[in-house]
Design an enzyme around this catalytic site. Structure first.
Site, short mmCIF file in Angstrom:
data_model
loop_
_atom_site.label_atom_id
_atom_site.label_comp_id
_atom_site.label_asym_id
_atom_site.label_seq_id
_atom_site.Cartn_x
_atom_site.Cartn_y
_atom_site.Cartn_z
N ILE A 1 -3.97 -27.34 -9.30
CA ILE A 1 -4.40 -28.33 -8.30
C ILE A 1 -5.90 -28.20 -8.06
O ILE A 1 -6.39 -27.11 -7.77
CB ILE A 1 -3.63 -28.13 -6.98
CG1 ILE A 1 -2.13 -28.32 -7.22
CG2 ILE A 1 -4.14 -29.08 -5.90
CD1 ILE A 1 -1.27 -27.97 -6.04
N VAL B 1 0.83 -1.21 0.00
CA VAL B 1 0.00 0.00 0.00
C VAL B 1 0.86 1.25 0.00
O VAL B 1 0.64 2.18 -0.79
CB VAL B 1 -0.96 0.00 1.20
CG1 VAL B 1 -1.76 1.30 1.24
CG2 VAL B 1 -1.89 -1.20 1.15
N SER C 1 -8.12 -1.41 9.62
CA SER C 1 -8.52 -2.70 9.05
C SER C 1 -10.01 -2.92 9.28
O SER C 1 -10.56 -2.51 10.31
CB SER C 1 -7.73 -3.83 9.70
OG SER C 1 -8.30 -5.09 9.37
N TYR D 1 -4.89 -8.77 16.12
CA TYR D 1 -4.64 -7.75 15.11
C TYR D 1 -5.77 -6.72 15.09
O TYR D 1 -5.52 -5.50 15.16
CB TYR D 1 -4.50 -8.40 13.74
CG TYR D 1 -4.39 -7.41 12.60
CD1 TYR D 1 -3.27 -6.61 12.46
CD2 TYR D 1 -5.40 -7.31 11.64
CE1 TYR D 1 -3.16 -5.71 11.40
CE2 TYR D 1 -5.29 -6.43 10.58
CZ TYR D 1 -4.18 -5.63 10.47
OH TYR D 1 -4.08 -4.74 9.43
N ALA E 1 2.26 1.77 7.80
CA ALA E 1 3.09 0.75 8.45
C ALA E 1 2.33 0.09 9.60
O ALA E 1 1.58 0.74 10.32
CB ALA E 1 4.38 1.38 8.98
#
Length: 320
Positions: free
Chosen positions: A192, A15, A116, A142, A71
Site C-alpha cells: 500500500i 524481551v 523505557s 506509561y 514484565a
C-alpha cells in the site's frame, strides 16, 4: 562453581523469552522463567506462574541472586481503561515494588529493571540525543509509571543494599515483534502506498539481540551496580529510511510518496491524528556512550541485518 541463578519475569514476551534463551546458552547462569501466560520455555527451564496484579502469584525466588524484571503493562495506542494512569501504576509501580521487596527479603543481590526511554521524554531535538543522566521528563501514563517505579526501586535499593540497574530502551524490534511494528510490516507487505517518503527525522531503535546483549552484560558486571543505562543499535534512521529498509527486506517495491512533512502534519490535525504523525515525523535519539564506556559494551548486531531478520521471520509466519 555453581552457576548463579537468574530469574526473568515477563518470559512469555518478546524481551523476556529472548533473554531466557540467551542465558540458557551461557552455562555461567542457571535460569528460572516467570510468565503470566503460555510460553514456549516449558521443558527448557523451570517456569513459575507470575502476575504483577496478583500478590499471591509472585514467583518463588529460591536461590536467585539476580532478577531481570521485563514484565510490564505496556504502552498502547488506544487504551480502553477508564483511568490509564491508575492501571499503569497498579502493574508497573505497585506490582514491581512488591516483586522487588520480596527479592530484597530473599537475598537477591541485583535487580535489573527494564524501563523505557519514555522516562526521558517523547522526542529530542535534532543532534541532541537523550543521555542516561538527563533529568527525566515523562509525559504519558506509561512513561510516568515507569519513572515512578524507577524512583521507588532506587529508594528500596538504598534501604536494603540490593543493587538496582535500570535500562531504558527505545522501540524494540526483532523476530516475533508485535504491536505497531507488526502493523507496519503488514502495511508494507501489502504494497500500500504511504505518504512517508520525505521524512528527515532521526530515530534510535534497538534490536532484541542488542538489548539482550546489554542485559546479560549487566547481570554480573561490577560497574553496572546502581546505574541507569540507555541502549540502541548505535545507528539512527529516519522514518523514511526505516520503511525503505523493511520494504526491501520484504522483497516488495518501495511505494513511499514524498509528501511534504508540513502538509502531512496539517492533514493530521484535520482528522485528529497529530500524535500519531508526530511519532512518525519527530526525532527520538539516544546516546549510548555511557553503556559503551562504563561497561565496555557494544551492539552485537547492526540495524540493517536485524531489520532483515525481522522481515524474514514475518514472511515465514505468514499463511501460505
Amino acid at each position: 562453581m555453581t552457576a548463579a541463578t537468574v530469574l526473568v519475569t515477563g518470559a512469555s514476551g518478546l524481551v523476556g523469552e529472548a533473554l531466557v534463551l540467551r542465558l540458557l546458552v551461557d552455562k555461567s547462569f542457571s535460569v528460572v522463567a516467570a510468565a503470566r501466560g503460555a510460553t514456549r520455555l516449558h521443558g527448557l527451564c523451570p517456569v513459575e506462574p507470575f502476575d504483577l496484579t496478583q500478590p499471591i502469584l509472585l514467583p518463588s525466588l529460591g536461590s536467585a541472586k539476580v532478577v531481570v524484571h521485563c514484565a510490564a503493562r505496556v504502552h498502547v495506542m488506544k487504551d480502553s481503561a477508564a483511568d490509564p494512569v491508575i492501571e499503569f501504576r497498579k502493574v508497573n509501580v505497585e506490582g514491581t515494588l512488591r516483586l522487588a521487596q520480596r527479592a530484597a527479603e530473599s537475598g537477591v543481590k541485583r535487580f535489573i529493571f527494564i524501563s523505557s526511554i519514555k522516562v526521558n521524554g517523547e522526542s529530542t531535538q535534532p543532534g541532541k540525543p537523550f543521555t542516561a543522566d538527563d533529568r527525566p521528563n515523562p509525559l504519558g501514563p506509561y512513561g510516568v509509571s515507569k519513572y515512578e517505579a524507577e524512583e521507588k526501586l532506587i529508594e528500596l535499593g538504598r534501604e536494603t543494599g540490593m543493587e538496582v540497574v535500570i535500562i531504558r530502551p527505545p522501540l524494540v524490534y526483532g523476530p516475533g515483534v508485535k504491536a505497531n511494528f507488526l502493523n507496519m510490516l503488514s502495511w508494507l507487505n501489502k504494497g500500500i502506498p504511504l505518504p512517508l517518503g520525505a521524512i528527515r527525522n532521526q530515530r534510535s531503535l534497538v534490536a532484541i539481540a542488542n538489548l539482550v546483549s546489554l542485559i546479560v552484560t549487566c547481570v554480573d558486571h561490577p560497574a553496572a551496580a546502581n546505574q541507569v543505562f540507555l541502549v540502541s543499535d548505535g545507528e539512527d534512521l529516519s522514518t523514511t529510511q526505516l520503511l525503505q529498509c523493511l520494504t526491501q527486506a520484504l522483497g516488495k517495491p518501495v511505494r513511499l510518496v514524498p509528501f511534504p512533512e508540513r502538509l502531512l502534519k496539517m492533514a493530521a490535525s484535520l482528522v485528529g491524528k497529530q500524535a500519531a504523525v508526530q511519532r512518525l515525523c519527530g526525532s527520538l535519539q539516544v546516546d549510548i556512550s555511557k553503556s559503551r564506556e562504563l561497561l565496555g559494551w557494544e551492539p552485537s548486531t547492526n540495524t540493517h541485518t536485524a531489520l532483515l531478520q525481522t522481515a524474514l521471520y514475518y514472511l515465514e509466519k505468514q499463511p501460505k
